[in-house]
Design a protein around this motif. Structure first.
Motif, PDB file in Angstrom:
ATOM      1  N   SER A  88      -0.783   2.280  -9.488  1.00  0.00           N
ATOM      2  CA  SER A  88      -2.128   2.823  -9.271  1.00  0.00           C
ATOM      3  C   SER A  88      -2.774   2.330  -7.982  1.00  0.00           C
ATOM      4  O   SER A  88      -3.848   2.813  -7.619  1.00  0.00           O
TER       5      SER A  88
ATOM      6  N   ASP B 282      -4.994   6.229 -10.319  1.00  0.00           N
ATOM      7  CA  ASP B 282      -4.365   7.123  -9.359  1.00  0.00           C
ATOM      8  C   ASP B 282      -4.900   8.548  -9.556  1.00  0.00           C
ATOM      9  O   ASP B 282      -4.729   9.157 -10.612  1.00  0.00           O
TER      10      ASP B 282
ATOM     11  N   VAL C 268      -3.727  10.093 -13.150  1.00  0.00           N
ATOM     12  CA  VAL C 268      -4.389   9.440 -14.267  1.00  0.00           C
ATOM     13  C   VAL C 268      -4.574  10.365 -15.467  1.00  0.00           C
ATOM     14  O   VAL C 268      -4.390   9.949 -16.625  1.00  0.00           O
TER      15      VAL C 268
END
Length: 325
Positions: A14, A120, A124
């Motif tokens: 991330s 991210d 996500v």
């Protein structure tokens, strides 16, 4: 002097290490110590943090967010007692719960910084819906006081809006910050400088038991292995092979050397492979390796298949006799 303790979490890939590096690149005033805790036996994140001061500390005995181990307690207590630090950043394992470290902010010698979770923008919402890792991602976001939506330079406007909506639903009380692709350093500083909200009644301070989100099974969901790379490799071939295994792996990261003795940082996240030369002012990695992580009920099989392919990437030809610089 008390050090402001910031906790940085987020799912695998991330952008946590990238965020820490931006914060270390002159954004934070004073002296900063970084505690890195990786998933697996090789703490590759310690080699991906560009610490110029040497104040980078590895915790390698498992995820400190599952259990506040003796190793973690000694490390955090020692940092709190130093008196010469302005900031301490704890980068939590990509499968860990950052909320479990919040209690350390009340420890004498620390002042509270935020629990910051990276999300991210390109992944996500998909991750939150994933049958096997969705609970882990949701637990991380629920612990957040600040959510930083990362990789906005790789996402379409609609994707960013969709990611922001998903993050708000998963962390309705958190401050939501979208990374500015044109000025990510300023965005990073803004995220870490966010004020810390009042503590919830159900969160017990240091010295008691903290169980904000219940137990976790991420150790059973995710498995990892490390491919040791003590010899130079064909980095282009490794990049192609890793890209071909993107459907089997949730994450890969490492530091390897090419046939010209140049070190490269290689990462797989969100199905994308990123390779870049390591700065000349960085020290060689402690353990040149590529860490692979898979998830789900077939994780061991997926990991084995990917590793078998990557192990076939050509190493340096034995007849090429050269001296490393």
């Amino acid at each position: 002097m008390t050090a402001r303790l910031g906790i940085i979490g987020g799912y695998l890939g991330s952008g946590k290490s990238t965020l820490v590096n931006r914060l270390l690149a002159g954004v934070l005033p004073g002296r900063t110590a970084v505690v890195v805790n990786d998933f697996g036996s090789v703490n590759i994140d310690a080699d991906l943090i560009a610490s110029a001061s040497g104040d980078t500390i590895e915790l390698t005995n498992g995820c400190i967010c599952c259990q506040i181990s003796d190793d973690a307690s000694r490390t955090m207590s020692a940092l709190a007692a130093r008196g010469d630090l302005d900031h301490v950043l704890c980068e939590v394992s990509g499968v860990g719960d950052p909320g479990q470290l919040a209690m350390w902010r009340d420890f004498p010698g620390f002042s509270p910084g935020p629990v910051l979770v990276c999300a991210d923008a390109t992944a996500v919402r998909r991750l939150l819906k994933d049958e096997y890792v969705g609970d882990t991602v949701a637990r991380q976001l629920a612990a957040a006081e600040v959510v930083l939506v990362t990789k906005t330079d790789l996402a379409l406007t609609a994707e960013i809006e969709d990611a922001a909506e998903a993050c708000h639903a998963a962390a309705p009380r958190a401050r939501l910050i979208l990374q500015d692709p044109a000025d990510p350093g300023t965005t990073a500083a803004e995220a870490l400088a966010a004020p810390v909200p009042e503590a919830d009644d159900d969160v017990v301070s240091f010295g008691g038991k903290t169980d904000r989100h219940g137990g976790t099974d991420h150790a059973e969901t995710h498995v990892s292995t490390a491919l040791e790379c003590p010899e130079p490799v064909d980095v282009d071939a490794l990049t192609r092979a890793l890209g071909a295994q993107a459907n089997l792996l949730v994450r890969a990261k490492g530091v390897v050397q090419d046939n010209d003795w140049t070190w490269h940082e290689i990462q797989l996240a969100g199905g994308r492979v990123d390779v870049r030369p390591r700065s000349d002012d960085r020290l060689p990695p402690v353990r040149p390796a590529l860490v692979l992580i898979a998830a789900g009920p077939d994780a061991y099989r997926l990991l084995s298949e990917a590793a078998a392919v990557l192990e076939q990437v050509p190493r340096d030809a034995p007849h090429r006799l050269r001296t490393a610089p």
